[in-house]
Design a protein around this motif. Structure first.
Motif, PDB file in Angstrom:
ATOM      1  N   GLU A 113       0.837  -1.205   0.000  1.00 48.78           N
ATOM      2  CA  GLU A 113       0.000   0.000   0.000  1.00 48.78           C
ATOM      3  C   GLU A 113       0.871   1.254   0.000  1.00 48.78           C
ATOM      4  OE1 GLU A 113      -2.524  -0.443   3.389  1.00 48.78           O
ATOM      5  OE2 GLU A 113      -3.802  -1.932   2.412  1.00 48.78           O
ATOM      6  N   ASP A 114       1.960   1.258   0.766  1.00 49.15           N
ATOM      7  CA  ASP A 114       2.887   2.411   0.776  1.00 49.15           C
ATOM      8  C   ASP A 114       3.494   2.623  -0.599  1.00 49.15           C
ATOM      9  OD1 ASP A 114       2.416   2.949   3.415  1.00 49.15           O
ATOM     10  OD2 ASP A 114       4.275   2.020   4.158  1.00 49.15           O
ATOM     11  N   ARG A 117       0.819   4.055  -2.925  1.00 50.78           N
ATOM     12  CA  ARG A 117       0.513   5.452  -2.592  1.00 50.78           C
ATOM     13  C   ARG A 117       1.652   6.366  -3.072  1.00 50.78           C
ATOM     14  NH1 ARG A 117       0.012   4.900   2.544  1.00 50.78           N
ATOM     15  NH2 ARG A 117       2.021   5.729   3.112  1.00 50.78           N
ATOM     16  N   GLU A 118       2.892   5.917  -2.923  1.00 48.17           N
ATOM     17  CA  GLU A 118       4.024   6.743  -3.343  1.00 48.17           C
ATOM     18  C   GLU A 118       4.129   6.838  -4.858  1.00 48.17           C
ATOM     19  OE1 GLU A 118       7.370   4.933  -1.450  1.00 48.17           O
ATOM     20  OE2 GLU A 118       6.877   5.750   0.506  1.00 48.17           O
ATOM     21  N   ASP A 120       1.636   6.972  -6.898  1.00 49.95           N
ATOM     22  CA  ASP A 120       0.554   7.812  -7.418  1.00 49.95           C
ATOM     23  C   ASP A 120       1.051   9.252  -7.485  1.00 49.95           C
ATOM     24  OD1 ASP A 120      -1.837   8.734  -8.283  1.00 49.95           O
ATOM     25  OD2 ASP A 120      -2.867   8.519  -6.349  1.00 49.95           O
ATOM     26  N   ASN A 123      -0.605  11.996  -5.131  1.00 49.02           N
ATOM     27  CA  ASN A 123      -0.547  11.905  -3.672  1.00 49.02           C
ATOM     28  C   ASN A 123       0.777  12.320  -3.052  1.00 49.02           C
ATOM     29  OD1 ASN A 123      -3.136  11.049  -3.446  1.00 49.02           O
ATOM     30  ND2 ASN A 123      -2.612   8.879  -3.369  1.00 49.02           N
TER      31      ASN A 123
END
Length: 162
Positions: A113-114, A117-118, A120, A123
């Protein structure tokens, strides 16, 4: 005084020959030079009808049988206890393995998930990922390149994007 007729006559074959043991029945005995086999044959056989000896032998056999039975019982008890302990240990190992597997899956999910998210672009700052990968606080040792300027540039780029 050096007359050869006064000395005892010695046969060299008899004095050099080793004495051999003679087997009679179950016993091995050393045959003395003056003993013959017929003298051993004349010895009486041991008395086998001794009531006290028979009673002792029966008692001894009963004692040995009781000890063997007790030993077998103890052995079986120990085997059963070892099997139970081994089964308990295997259960504990299985629980521990399942717990560790579950924990590893959760940690992997957090890491994935990290990363997502990074990756993207909406974000976050791409320089934050770069700074995460670089060890900022480490100082150069002797014989190593000084990369402090590069680290300071990374920090400036990260802070400029905010």
């Amino acid at each position: 005084g050096d007359c050869c007729c006064l000395r005892p006559v010695r046969r060299p074959q008899e004095s050099l020959r080793p004495q051999r043991p003679v087997t009679v029945g179950r016993r091995r005995q050393q045959q003395s030079p003056g003993t013959t086999m017929s003298e051993f044959d004349a010895l009486p056989e041991p008395d086998t009808d001794n009531a006290k000896l028979n009673a002792f032998n029966e008692t001894w056999e009963a004692t040995l049988a009781a000890k063997a039975a007790e030993e077998e019982t103890t052995r079986q008890t120990m085997i059963e206890a070892a099997k139970a302990e081994m089964a308990e240990w295997e259960k504990q190992q299985e629980v521990q393995r399942e717990s560790k597997t579950s924990q590893n899956r959760q940690e992997e999910q957090v890491v994935l998930e990290d990363i997502e998210r990074e990756m993207d672009p909406e974000n976050g700052n791409p320089w934050e990922r770069v700074v995460k990968l670089v060890e900022i606080k480490a100082e150069a040792g002797e014989g190593e390149l000084d990369v402090s300027r590069m680290k300071s540039i990374f920090l400036q780029m990260k802070n400029k994007q905010k």
